[in-house]
Motif scaffolding. Sequence first.
Motif, mmCIF file in Angstrom:
data_model
loop_
_atom_site.group_PDB
_atom_site.id
_atom_site.type_symbol
_atom_site.label_atom_id
_atom_site.label_comp_id
_atom_site.label_asym_id
_atom_site.label_seq_id
_atom_site.Cartn_x
_atom_site.Cartn_y
_atom_site.Cartn_z
ATOM 1 N N CYS A 40 0.828 -1.209 0.000
ATOM 2 C CA CYS A 40 0.000 0.000 0.000
ATOM 3 C C CYS A 40 0.860 1.257 0.000
ATOM 4 C CB CYS A 40 -0.933 0.008 1.211
ATOM 5 S SG CYS A 40 -2.444 -0.954 0.940
ATOM 6 N N SER A 42 3.341 1.849 -1.712
ATOM 7 C CA SER A 42 3.764 2.175 -3.072
ATOM 8 C C SER A 42 2.631 2.742 -3.916
ATOM 9 C CB SER A 42 4.318 0.916 -3.757
ATOM 10 O OG SER A 42 3.292 -0.070 -3.904
ATOM 11 N N ILE A 43 1.399 2.740 -3.390
ATOM 12 C CA ILE A 43 0.238 3.247 -4.124
ATOM 13 C C ILE A 43 0.133 4.757 -3.906
ATOM 14 C CG2 ILE A 43 -2.275 3.105 -4.392
ATOM 15 C CD1 ILE A 43 -2.130 0.288 -3.258
ATOM 16 N N PRO A 44 -0.060 5.540 -4.964
ATOM 17 C CA PRO A 44 -0.236 6.992 -4.790
ATOM 18 C C PRO A 44 -1.381 7.296 -3.830
ATOM 19 C CG PRO A 44 0.055 6.441 -7.102
ATOM 20 C CD PRO A 44 -0.078 5.136 -6.379
ATOM 21 N N GLN A 45 -1.258 8.405 -3.125
ATOM 22 C CA GLN A 45 -2.219 8.752 -2.074
ATOM 23 C C GLN A 45 -3.663 8.778 -2.583
ATOM 24 O OE1 GLN A 45 -1.276 12.151 0.579
ATOM 25 N NE2 GLN A 45 -3.298 12.956 0.041
ATOM 26 N N GLU A 46 -3.896 9.416 -3.722
ATOM 27 C CA GLU A 46 -5.259 9.546 -4.236
ATOM 28 C C GLU A 46 -5.861 8.182 -4.555
ATOM 29 O OE1 GLU A 46 -7.735 11.840 -7.812
ATOM 30 O OE2 GLU A 46 -5.573 12.124 -7.577
ATOM 31 N N LYS A 47 -5.077 7.319 -5.182
ATOM 32 C CA LYS A 47 -5.580 5.988 -5.523
ATOM 33 C C LYS A 47 -5.793 5.139 -4.270
ATOM 34 C CE LYS A 47 -3.788 5.639 -10.229
ATOM 35 N NZ LYS A 47 -2.955 4.864 -11.180
ATOM 36 N N LEU A 48 -4.920 5.316 -3.285
ATOM 37 C CA LEU A 48 -5.076 4.571 -2.042
ATOM 38 C C LEU A 48 -6.355 4.971 -1.330
ATOM 39 C CD1 LEU A 48 -4.045 2.570 0.048
ATOM 40 C CD2 LEU A 48 -2.659 4.405 1.044
ATOM 41 N N LYS A 168 0.624 8.971 4.896
ATOM 42 C CA LYS A 168 0.789 9.739 3.668
ATOM 43 C C LYS A 168 0.151 11.127 3.767
ATOM 44 C CE LYS A 168 1.036 6.000 0.216
ATOM 45 N NZ LYS A 168 2.099 6.547 -0.652
ATOM 46 N N ASN A 171 1.511 13.029 7.268
ATOM 47 C CA ASN A 171 2.953 13.007 7.523
ATOM 48 C C ASN A 171 3.261 12.579 8.953
ATOM 49 O OD1 ASN A 171 3.717 13.926 4.912
ATOM 50 N ND2 ASN A 171 3.171 16.017 5.511
ATOM 51 N N GLN A 225 -10.802 16.851 -0.945
ATOM 52 C CA GLN A 225 -9.604 16.910 -1.762
ATOM 53 C C GLN A 225 -9.870 17.574 -3.113
ATOM 54 O OE1 GLN A 225 -6.836 15.708 -0.082
ATOM 55 N NE2 GLN A 225 -8.408 15.440 1.493
#
Length: 234
Positions: A40, A42-48, A168, A171, A225
């Motif tokens: 998880c 490695s998944i971009p924040q928006e897609k996650l 993510k 922070n 977002q």
Amino acid sequence: MNRLQGLQSRVCTLLLALCWDTVLALPLDCKDESGGSAHCASIPQEKLLDRVIQHAELIYRVSEESCSLFEDMFVPFSMRTVRNQAGSTCITKPFPILASKSEIQQTSDKWLLHSVLLLVQSWIEPLIYLQTTLNHYDNAPDTLINKTKWVSEKLLSLEQGLLVLIRKMLNEGMLMPSVYEPSLLQSDLPPDMLDSILRDYNLLNCFKKDAHKIETFLKLLKCRQSDKLSCLVY
């Protein structure tokens, strides 16, 4: 009437089985071979966030199906009427009760994320306990047992996804997943079977409410977002 009810029950079971196949096709698996959450990460924040929301939607849908199936199978109609009139008491210990939508709108993203995480973690143990009690029911359908097990497993996956998402988006350092001991859970039903049925029925209804809350909060977070003006519907 009994034959009609039996037919309705079989049709309901078939429909739930079809939904079950759809649910299994959309997993959220954060753990890698070592048990960590590198997948998880490695998944971009928006897609996650999209995957977490999708996962929460599925959990809520299955919770609705499980509650309806349990009601049809085990809860006397007279007790459903009493419960619907009086309502059920649901208490989520770590979760503060907000009085209105306006209060929710004013909360921070951090509050939404941590509240969702607390809700998820608060239900992991009760749903494991529910699995043990269902084994004591006569004629409990496999569909109900499998759905309860699925939700328990997917709550753990959702927790993992949320932990990565919090790191993510906020922070923050790595938070620790919940720790539980299934062997410590009591599995014996009380002498009065009806009391046990109503207790488990209330548990399913309360989980359904919190599952909907989890889904709603995550969708509000997603909405913020993009276009905050459209978020007033949540």
